[in-house]
Design a protein around this motif. Sequence first.
Motif, short mmCIF file in Angstrom:
data_model
loop_
_atom_site.label_atom_id
_atom_site.label_comp_id
_atom_site.label_asym_id
_atom_site.label_seq_id
_atom_site.Cartn_x
_atom_site.Cartn_y
_atom_site.Cartn_z
N THR A 194 -9.18 -7.00 -7.80
CA THR A 194 -9.08 -5.61 -7.36
C THR A 194 -7.88 -4.90 -7.98
OG1 THR A 194 -7.69 -6.03 -5.42
CG2 THR A 194 -10.07 -6.28 -5.12
N ASP A 195 -8.08 -3.63 -8.28
CA ASP A 195 -6.99 -2.80 -8.81
C ASP A 195 -5.83 -2.75 -7.83
OD1 ASP A 195 -8.51 -2.29 -11.00
OD2 ASP A 195 -8.75 -0.14 -10.67
N VAL A 196 -6.18 -2.60 -6.53
CA VAL A 196 -5.15 -2.46 -5.50
C VAL A 196 -4.20 -3.66 -5.53
CG1 VAL A 196 -4.73 -2.36 -3.01
CG2 VAL A 196 -6.57 -1.01 -4.01
N TYR A 197 -4.76 -4.86 -5.57
CA TYR A 197 -3.92 -6.06 -5.55
C TYR A 197 -3.06 -6.14 -6.81
CZ TYR A 197 -2.30 -10.79 -4.92
OH TYR A 197 -1.49 -11.88 -4.77
N PHE A 198 -3.67 -5.83 -7.95
CA PHE A 198 -2.93 -5.88 -9.22
C PHE A 198 -1.74 -4.91 -9.19
CE2 PHE A 198 -2.10 -4.55 -13.63
CZ PHE A 198 -1.91 -5.79 -14.22
N ILE A 199 -2.00 -3.70 -8.69
CA ILE A 199 -0.95 -2.66 -8.66
C ILE A 199 0.17 -3.08 -7.71
CG2 ILE A 199 -0.48 -0.28 -7.94
CD1 ILE A 199 -3.40 0.30 -9.11
N VAL A 200 -0.19 -3.63 -6.54
CA VAL A 200 0.82 -4.10 -5.58
C VAL A 200 1.68 -5.20 -6.22
CG1 VAL A 200 1.14 -5.39 -3.41
CG2 VAL A 200 -0.42 -3.44 -3.48
N MET A 201 1.01 -6.13 -6.92
CA MET A 201 1.73 -7.22 -7.58
C MET A 201 2.74 -6.68 -8.60
SD MET A 201 0.43 -9.93 -10.38
CE MET A 201 0.76 -8.68 -11.63
N MET A 202 2.29 -5.70 -9.41
CA MET A 202 3.17 -5.12 -10.44
C MET A 202 4.33 -4.37 -9.80
SD MET A 202 2.19 -5.93 -13.50
CE MET A 202 2.92 -4.70 -14.60
N ARG A 203 4.02 -3.60 -8.75
CA ARG A 203 5.08 -2.82 -8.09
C ARG A 203 6.14 -3.74 -7.48
NH1 ARG A 203 4.16 2.35 -8.19
NH2 ARG A 203 2.06 3.21 -8.20
N ASN A 204 5.68 -4.83 -6.87
CA ASN A 204 6.64 -5.77 -6.28
C ASN A 204 7.45 -6.49 -7.35
OD1 ASN A 204 5.74 -5.12 -3.76
ND2 ASN A 204 4.40 -6.87 -3.52
N ALA A 205 6.76 -6.90 -8.41
CA ALA A 205 7.44 -7.66 -9.48
C ALA A 205 8.53 -6.82 -10.15
CB ALA A 205 6.42 -8.15 -10.50
N TRP A 206 8.22 -5.54 -10.38
CA TRP A 206 9.16 -4.70 -11.14
C TRP A 206 9.87 -3.65 -10.29
CZ3 TRP A 206 10.42 -7.14 -15.16
CH2 TRP A 206 9.48 -7.91 -15.86
N LYS A 207 9.67 -3.73 -8.95
CA LYS A 207 10.30 -2.75 -8.03
C LYS A 207 10.04 -1.33 -8.50
CE LYS A 207 13.82 -5.97 -6.38
NZ LYS A 207 13.22 -7.16 -7.03
N LEU A 208 8.78 -1.02 -8.70
CA LEU A 208 8.40 0.32 -9.21
C LEU A 208 8.34 1.32 -8.05
CD1 LEU A 208 5.56 -0.74 -11.67
CD2 LEU A 208 7.90 -0.12 -12.26
#
Length: 208
Positions: A194-208
Amino acid sequence: MAGTSRHDREMVEKAKRQLQECDDPVERLRLQCLTRGSSGIKGLGRTFKIMDDDENRSLDFKEFTKGLNDFGLFMDKKETAALFQLFDRDGNGTIDFDEFLITLRPPMSKARKDVIMQAFRKLDKTGDGVITIEDLQGVYNPKYHPKYQNGEWTEEQVFRTFLDSFDTPYDKDGKVTLEEFMNYYAGVSASIDTDVYFIVMMRNAWKL
């Protein structure tokens, strides 16, 4: 930074199932790479680098066939020839290495590409389109790395290893371009449904 091992396992199983009923040569090659996990496409790139004897960043049919075999992707001669012709767009008997990896990249939604771009822009502090060790200082903290903590690595070695994980396998120059960053995350993206999970993962990883 890569997808979790659970996602990887699920993706591998899914790719194996899809491979059974797929007859499009490019999709078959992509799926065969994904059965190796999220770094499968990067791994094929590494194998092709070894094949590229004259280092001209392109492959002829012989190098291409040997690269596939060495990576453990066995296709019959007809299928390999059809695949090569698809990638040899100008018909000059060679395929461009970078173009090949881009075409092989699993498709990603605009939302995923956007969040990858945000992460890249955050890391590229100087805004010159390339991530270097200088860019990472202040964005990525090496002090939490176990090898830094036990005195095995210097700060610079931690940064360099971090960059190498994104860098093109055949050209580790300590600089990561947007293309290389996208290639890396295309593999990770393929393991996450899912896009939602991918985006959450990226935001958490890079503190976006």
